[in-house]
Scaffold this motif. Structure first.
Motif, mmCIF file in Angstrom:
data_model
loop_
_atom_site.group_PDB
_atom_site.id
_atom_site.type_symbol
_atom_site.label_atom_id
_atom_site.label_comp_id
_atom_site.label_asym_id
_atom_site.label_seq_id
_atom_site.Cartn_x
_atom_site.Cartn_y
_atom_site.Cartn_z
ATOM 1 N N SER A 232 0.833 -1.196 0.000
ATOM 2 C CA SER A 232 0.000 0.000 0.000
ATOM 3 C C SER A 232 0.869 1.248 0.000
ATOM 4 O O SER A 232 2.042 1.207 0.401
ATOM 5 N N ASN A 233 0.282 2.349 -0.484
ATOM 6 C CA ASN A 233 0.957 3.652 -0.507
ATOM 7 C C ASN A 233 2.277 3.617 -1.286
ATOM 8 O O ASN A 233 3.347 3.897 -0.742
ATOM 9 N N LEU A 234 2.189 3.287 -2.551
ATOM 10 C CA LEU A 234 3.378 3.266 -3.405
ATOM 11 C C LEU A 234 3.348 4.460 -4.355
ATOM 12 O O LEU A 234 2.289 4.831 -4.859
ATOM 13 N N TRP A 235 4.505 5.022 -4.610
ATOM 14 C CA TRP A 235 4.639 6.134 -5.551
ATOM 15 C C TRP A 235 5.755 5.784 -6.526
ATOM 16 O O TRP A 235 6.892 5.576 -6.110
ATOM 17 N N ILE A 236 5.416 5.719 -7.806
ATOM 18 C CA ILE A 236 6.399 5.325 -8.816
ATOM 19 C C ILE A 236 6.420 6.417 -9.873
ATOM 20 O O ILE A 236 5.408 6.666 -10.535
ATOM 21 N N GLN A 264 -3.219 -1.467 -2.487
ATOM 22 C CA GLN A 264 -4.017 -0.271 -2.287
ATOM 23 C C GLN A 264 -3.192 1.003 -2.410
ATOM 24 O O GLN A 264 -2.065 1.054 -1.926
ATOM 25 N N ASN A 265 -3.780 2.020 -3.075
ATOM 26 C CA ASN A 265 -3.158 3.345 -3.164
ATOM 27 C C ASN A 265 -1.793 3.319 -3.853
ATOM 28 O O ASN A 265 -0.753 3.399 -3.212
ATOM 29 N N VAL A 266 -1.832 3.203 -5.159
ATOM 30 C CA VAL A 266 -0.606 3.170 -5.960
ATOM 31 C C VAL A 266 -0.672 4.275 -7.012
ATOM 32 O O VAL A 266 -1.659 4.392 -7.739
HETATM 33 C C1 LIG Z 1 -1.364 7.199 -0.663
HETATM 34 O O1 LIG Z 1 0.020 7.031 -0.793
HETATM 35 C C2 LIG Z 1 0.777 8.229 -0.766
HETATM 36 C C3 LIG Z 1 2.225 7.844 -0.956
HETATM 37 O O2 LIG Z 1 2.400 7.256 -2.198
HETATM 38 C C4 LIG Z 1 0.560 8.956 0.533
HETATM 39 O O3 LIG Z 1 1.248 10.170 0.511
HETATM 40 C C5 LIG Z 1 -0.903 9.176 0.762
HETATM 41 O O4 LIG Z 1 -1.108 9.736 2.026
HETATM 42 C C6 LIG Z 1 -1.658 7.863 0.656
HETATM 43 N N1 LIG Z 1 -3.097 8.111 0.762
HETATM 44 C C7 LIG Z 1 -3.827 7.521 1.681
HETATM 45 C C8 LIG Z 1 -5.278 7.868 1.641
HETATM 46 O O5 LIG Z 1 -3.380 6.753 2.506
#
Ligand SMILES: *[C@@H]1O[C@H](CO)[C@@H](O)[C@H](O)[C@H]1NC(C)=O
Length: 408
Positions: A232-236, A264-266
């Motif tokens: 989760s929470n990946l930024w590419i 989730q959240n890529v």
């Molecule tokens: C989604 O991921 C980004 C990092 O890639 C993060 O900054 C952001 O807070 C995340 N969003 C949620 C809703 O968790």
């Protein structure tokens, strides 16, 4: 686009010429002082591990330094946690794996591993996995007796890690792996392996959160970036891919041991694909394994002669390896809220956009916006034999100019 890519490559080249400066980073532990020899032949495994042990014990920030030269390194696991939260592994030279595949790394799956470290920077240098012999074995005996092979660099169970300016060539298996970690940034990494080298994913992310990849140039034989389950929470951002199999989420639905496979959240932003088999891909096996992929944004992407520029494949089954009608099973993975915004260029096949979703878990919330993909210079309905879209069990919307016309 060529200009942007060129500037990325120039940028990366400059990064490669940059020799890490070991001074100023606290205590410096040069592997040479521990008996490592940069002659390409002497086994430097013990000196590397001893230099790490001392750096890791240091209460002050500490740097393990690998000077210019070629260092033969066997399987090496650098284990933390360390006394300080600022340990660096700074490579000016080239680290080479043992020749052939009859070594323990090739069966263990890992060559260089950083395990349970908090606060680590791995920078510079070339990692040469010497995968040729294993690739030849796998090509000769696809179902045979070759070991899995070793991933070149694995960050495992770690936190607050930066991998920067590393060049990985000829990995036996995946080049860079982020496994069960949090807060990992991979930047200015280059990956090189032949287009036909099997399973040589560029950067693989698995069961991790808050992982960022910036400015990667990847030429390899499998996915340039692959996002496995549990992420989760990946930024590419700013990845040049090709040859390779594209940037993939999945495959999901095959792994044993995880009750639910979720991604989730890529965000995947500003990417260039050149001659790759796929571009932006989500793939799940046709199995009842449960899970989901939710909240993915693909934006600003340029395709040049890409086999499947935009593809969701929920009947993934490479090499006909499923057997027994598994291909017909309906995937238990639910895919939703996936956006494609600003995707342009050329497809190497007529179906430029393909959403082949699960019958029992249809894709929902798929959004296409400003997409322009051509096939043989033509773009869909208006001109005969241009690019087309294909939808199965997919729901969503299209806005802006979308060619080929959306089938959502
Ligand atoms: C989604 O991921 C980004 C990092 O890639 C993060 O900054 C952001 O807070 C995340 N969003 C949620 C809703 O968790």
């Amino acid at each position: 686009m060529a200009k942007a890519m060129l500037s990325l490559l120039v940028h990366l080249h400059a990064a490669l010429l940059f020799v890490p400066e070991p001074a100023g980073a606290g205590a410096v532990y040069s592997v040479v002082r521990y008996g490592a020899r940069g002659d390409g032949a002497s086994d430097s495994t013990r000196p590397f591990l001893r230099a790490w042990a001392d750096a890791c014990r240091s209460p002050r920030p500490a740097t393990v330094y690998v000077p210019p030269g070629r260092y033969l390194l066997g399987r090496a696991t650098f284990v933390g946690p360390c006394s300080s939260r600022a340990v660096a592994f700074s490579i000016a030279g080239t680290v080479v794996a043992p020749a052939g595949y009859a070594w323990d790394g090739a069966t263990a799956g890992q060559w260089i591993t950083f395990e349970s470290v908090v606060g680590l920077t791995v920078s510079g240098g070339t990692l040469d996995g010497r995968g040729d012999a294993l690739w030849a074995c796998k090509k000769q005996q696809p179902r045979g007796h070759c070991p899995t092979g070793a991933s070149s660099l694995t960050i495992s169970n770690a936190r607050n890690v930066v991998v920067e300016g590393v060049r990985s060539v000829s990995s036996e298996l995946f080049h860079v792996v982020v496994l069960q970690s949090r807060g990992v940034t991979v930047r200015r990494v280059t990956v090189e392996a032949p287009a036909d080298s099997p399973n040589t994913d560029g950067i693989h992310i698995h069961k991790s959160t808050n992982v960022a990849v910036y400015d990667a140039a990847i030429r390899t034989g499998d996915d340039c970036v692959s996002v496995g389950p549990g992420n989760s929470n990946l930024w590419i951002e700013r990845v040049a891919c090709g040859p390779g199999h594209g940037i993939s989420i999945g495959s999901l639905g095959k792994q044993q041991g995880m009750a639910v496979e979720a991604v989730q959240n890529v965000t995947v932003k500003t990417t260039w694909f050149t001659g790759t088999t796929n571009g932006l891909r989500i793939k799940t096996w046709g199995s009842s394994k449960r899970g989901y992929v939710r909240g993915v944004t693909f934006s600003d992407s340029t395709m040049a002669g890409v086999g499947n520029p935009i593809i969701i494949d929920q009947h993934y089954c490479p090499d006909g390896g499923c057997g027994g009608g598994a291909r017909q099973q309906s995937s238990g993975i639910k895919i939703s809220e996936v956006e494609y915004d600003g995707v342009r260029g050329s497809s190497a096949t007529p179906v430029a956009v393909s959403f082949d979703c699960s019958r029992s878990n249809p894709c929902s919330g798929i959004r296409l916006r400003d997409v322009r993909l051509t096939y043989q210079g033509k773009s869909g309905r208006l001109q005969a034999a241009g690019a087309v879209s294909s939808c199965r069990n997919a729901q969503g919307t299209a806005s802006g100019l979308v060619v080929p016309p959306s089938c959502l």
